[in-house]
Design a protein around this motif. Sequence first.
Motif, PDB file in Angstrom:
ATOM      1  N   ILE A 272      -1.127  15.192  -0.534  1.00 23.37           N
ATOM      2  CA  ILE A 272      -0.041  14.291  -0.946  1.00 23.37           C
ATOM      3  C   ILE A 272       0.786  14.972  -2.036  1.00 23.37           C
ATOM      4  N   SER A 273       2.063  14.619  -2.089  1.00 20.27           N
ATOM      5  CA  SER A 273       2.944  15.184  -3.110  1.00 20.27           C
ATOM      6  C   SER A 273       4.057  14.190  -3.441  1.00 20.27           C
ATOM      7  N   ASP A 274       4.625  14.339  -4.632  1.00 23.19           N
ATOM      8  CA  ASP A 274       5.814  13.557  -5.009  1.00 23.19           C
ATOM      9  C   ASP A 274       5.650  12.059  -4.704  1.00 23.19           C
ATOM     10  N   ILE A 275       4.653  11.510  -5.317  1.00 32.00           N
ATOM     11  CA  ILE A 275       4.339  10.085  -5.148  1.00 32.00           C
ATOM     12  C   ILE A 275       5.346   9.248  -5.922  1.00 32.00           C
ATOM     13  N   HIS A 276       5.765   9.777  -7.081  1.00 28.56           N
ATOM     14  CA  HIS A 276       6.826   9.171  -7.879  1.00 28.56           C
ATOM     15  C   HIS A 276       6.636   7.678  -8.158  1.00 28.56           C
ATOM     16  N   ALA A 277       5.412   7.343  -8.572  1.00 27.97           N
ATOM     17  CA  ALA A 277       5.124   5.982  -9.062  1.00 27.97           C
ATOM     18  C   ALA A 277       5.460   4.891  -8.043  1.00 27.97           C
ATOM     19  N   ASN A 278       5.306   5.213  -6.765  1.00 23.19           N
ATOM     20  CA  ASN A 278       5.546   4.246  -5.695  1.00 23.19           C
ATOM     21  C   ASN A 278       4.184   3.846  -5.115  1.00 23.19           C
ATOM     22  N   LEU A 279       3.600   2.794  -5.681  1.00 24.40           N
ATOM     23  CA  LEU A 279       2.242   2.378  -5.285  1.00 24.40           C
ATOM     24  C   LEU A 279       2.204   1.840  -3.863  1.00 24.40           C
ATOM     25  N   THR A 280       3.277   1.172  -3.435  1.00 23.67           N
ATOM     26  CA  THR A 280       3.302   0.617  -2.080  1.00 23.67           C
ATOM     27  C   THR A 280       3.184   1.750  -1.055  1.00 23.67           C
ATOM     28  N   ALA A 281       3.954   2.812  -1.270  1.00 25.36           N
ATOM     29  CA  ALA A 281       3.906   3.960  -0.346  1.00 25.36           C
ATOM     30  C   ALA A 281       2.537   4.642  -0.425  1.00 25.36           C
ATOM     31  N   LEU A 282       2.023   4.817  -1.643  1.00 26.67           N
ATOM     32  CA  LEU A 282       0.732   5.495  -1.808  1.00 26.67           C
ATOM     33  C   LEU A 282      -0.382   4.724  -1.098  1.00 26.67           C
ATOM     34  N   ASN A 283      -0.448   3.423  -1.304  1.00 24.50           N
ATOM     35  CA  ASN A 283      -1.500   2.622  -0.667  1.00 24.50           C
ATOM     36  C   ASN A 283      -1.392   2.656   0.850  1.00 24.50           C
ATOM     37  N   THR A 284      -0.161   2.649   1.363  1.00 19.64           N
ATOM     38  CA  THR A 284       0.035   2.706   2.818  1.00 19.64           C
ATOM     39  C   THR A 284      -0.468   4.043   3.373  1.00 19.64           C
ATOM     40  N   VAL A 285      -0.179   5.119   2.663  1.00 20.72           N
ATOM     41  CA  VAL A 285      -0.655   6.445   3.081  1.00 20.72           C
ATOM     42  C   VAL A 285      -2.184   6.491   3.061  1.00 20.72           C
ATOM     43  N   LEU A 286      -2.783   5.963   2.014  1.00 16.08           N
ATOM     44  CA  LEU A 286      -4.249   6.037   1.897  1.00 16.08           C
ATOM     45  C   LEU A 286      -4.938   5.220   2.990  1.00 16.08           C
ATOM     46  N   GLU A 287      -4.328   4.108   3.361  1.00 17.56           N
ATOM     47  CA  GLU A 287      -4.888   3.313   4.451  1.00 17.56           C
ATOM     48  C   GLU A 287      -4.763   4.050   5.779  1.00 17.56           C
ATOM     49  N   ALA A 288      -3.607   4.671   5.987  1.00 22.19           N
ATOM     50  CA  ALA A 288      -3.358   5.369   7.255  1.00 22.19           C
ATOM     51  C   ALA A 288      -4.222   6.626   7.366  1.00 22.19           C
ATOM     52  N   ALA A 289      -4.437   7.304   6.231  1.00 20.05           N
ATOM     53  CA  ALA A 289      -5.132   8.599   6.268  1.00 20.05           C
ATOM     54  C   ALA A 289      -6.623   8.415   6.515  1.00 20.05           C
ATOM     55  N   ASP A 290      -7.177   7.404   5.973  1.00 23.79           N
ATOM     56  CA  ASP A 290      -8.582   6.955   5.988  1.00 23.79           C
ATOM     57  C   ASP A 290      -9.659   8.069   6.064  1.00 23.79           C
ATOM     58  N   ASN A 291      -9.666   8.948   7.058  1.00 27.47           N
ATOM     59  CA  ASN A 291     -10.810   9.851   7.244  1.00 27.47           C
ATOM     60  C   ASN A 291     -10.557  11.246   6.643  1.00 27.47           C
ATOM     61  N   PHE A 292     -10.945  11.418   5.368  1.00 31.20           N
ATOM     62  CA  PHE A 292     -10.774  12.736   4.729  1.00 31.20           C
ATOM     63  C   PHE A 292     -11.865  12.957   3.681  1.00 31.20           C
ATOM     64  N   ASP A 293     -12.148  14.248   3.391  1.00 28.54           N
ATOM     65  CA  ASP A 293     -13.265  14.600   2.499  1.00 28.54           C
ATOM     66  C   ASP A 293     -12.812  14.892   1.083  1.00 28.54           C
ATOM     67  N   ALA A 294     -11.570  15.311   0.924  1.00 29.16           N
ATOM     68  CA  ALA A 294     -11.074  15.688  -0.404  1.00 29.16           C
ATOM     69  C   ALA A 294      -9.574  15.437  -0.448  1.00 29.16           C
ATOM     70  N   THR A 295      -9.022  15.448  -1.663  1.00 28.12           N
ATOM     71  CA  THR A 295      -7.590  15.177  -1.842  1.00 28.12           C
ATOM     72  C   THR A 295      -6.971  16.285  -2.685  1.00 28.12           C
ATOM     73  N   TRP A 296      -5.877  16.832  -2.204  1.00 25.51           N
ATOM     74  CA  TRP A 296      -5.090  17.755  -3.013  1.00 25.51           C
ATOM     75  C   TRP A 296      -3.733  17.103  -3.249  1.00 25.51           C
ATOM     76  N   CYS A 297      -3.399  16.956  -4.531  1.00 26.74           N
ATOM     77  CA  CYS A 297      -2.135  16.316  -4.901  1.00 26.74           C
ATOM     78  C   CYS A 297      -1.245  17.364  -5.564  1.00 26.74           C
ATOM     79  N   LEU A 298      -0.032  17.514  -5.041  1.00 24.42           N
ATOM     80  CA  LEU A 298       0.837  18.628  -5.444  1.00 24.42           C
ATOM     81  C   LEU A 298       1.830  18.275  -6.562  1.00 24.42           C
ATOM     82  N   GLY A 299       1.573  17.192  -7.289  1.00 21.03           N
ATOM     83  CA  GLY A 299       2.376  16.893  -8.478  1.00 21.03           C
ATOM     84  C   GLY A 299       3.491  15.894  -8.286  1.00 21.03           C
ATOM     85  N   ASP A 300       4.153  15.549  -9.400  1.00 22.34           N
ATOM     86  CA  ASP A 300       5.121  14.450  -9.479  1.00 22.34           C
ATOM     87  C   ASP A 300       4.462  13.139  -9.063  1.00 22.34           C
TER      88      ASP A 300
END
Length: 242
Positions: A6-34
């Motif tokens: 994930i990258s450039d989340i920019h304090a948008n919790l609605t978008a972040l939560n939607t992504v996390l629900e859709a992504a569901d099956n993953f072992d680790a998270t790399w966040c590229l900032g912002d």
Amino acid sequence: MRILIISDIHANLTALNTVLEAADNFDATWCLGDLIGYGPDPNECIERIRSLPGLTCIMGNHDAATLNHIDTTNFNPEARAAILWTQNQLTESNAQFLSSLPEKIEINEVTLAHGSPRHPVWEYLLDNRTASHNFDYFNTDYCLVGHTHLPVLYTLADGNFPARLTIPEANTDLTLKPRAIINPGSVGQPRDRDPRAAYAIFDTDQAVWEYRRVAYDVNDVQKRMLAAGLPERHIARLSAGW
Ligand code: ZN
């Protein structure tokens, strides 16, 4: 390993939560900032990201500016207004978390940098030529970047110059070949005229990049931005994804 990128989340919790629900099956998270800037939910987004499994996170220019690590006069007036607003919201603990983030890191033989491997916090990789030169600034097969909010793939096969630019089609899987610089696009403020949140799952065993777009409730975040008095232009652009 299946890694959520994930990258450039920019304090948008609605978008972040939607992504996390859709992504569901993953072992680790790399966040590229912002993680913050522009949006109305800086603390909520940082806390949600901090709670993700196997998190590796780097610092973006908006994160650095909010911490006063870089001069906010370099930002346009509206971005600057959002940064000043964010500074007033940020909890001590979340500010400390942001301060602890590195600008560039190598993990599982992949380089992560917000803007570019050459100038991690600031440089925009917007064209082939700039991207091609940046292959000299990392030693791994792959480098993941954010910052432009545009999902792209630059490949430099067998040292051929310049790199080849690919704009992937939404919801397709790409088999990666060394060497490449890859941008997953932006979760919270897409700028490729597609308002859907962008992310990727990187399957490191198969070298497959699963590039995904997911629609979220844009109106929900726009209402909170309006209530917070954030700049109108940033509110409007979310509907069109630019
Ligand atoms: Zn950004």
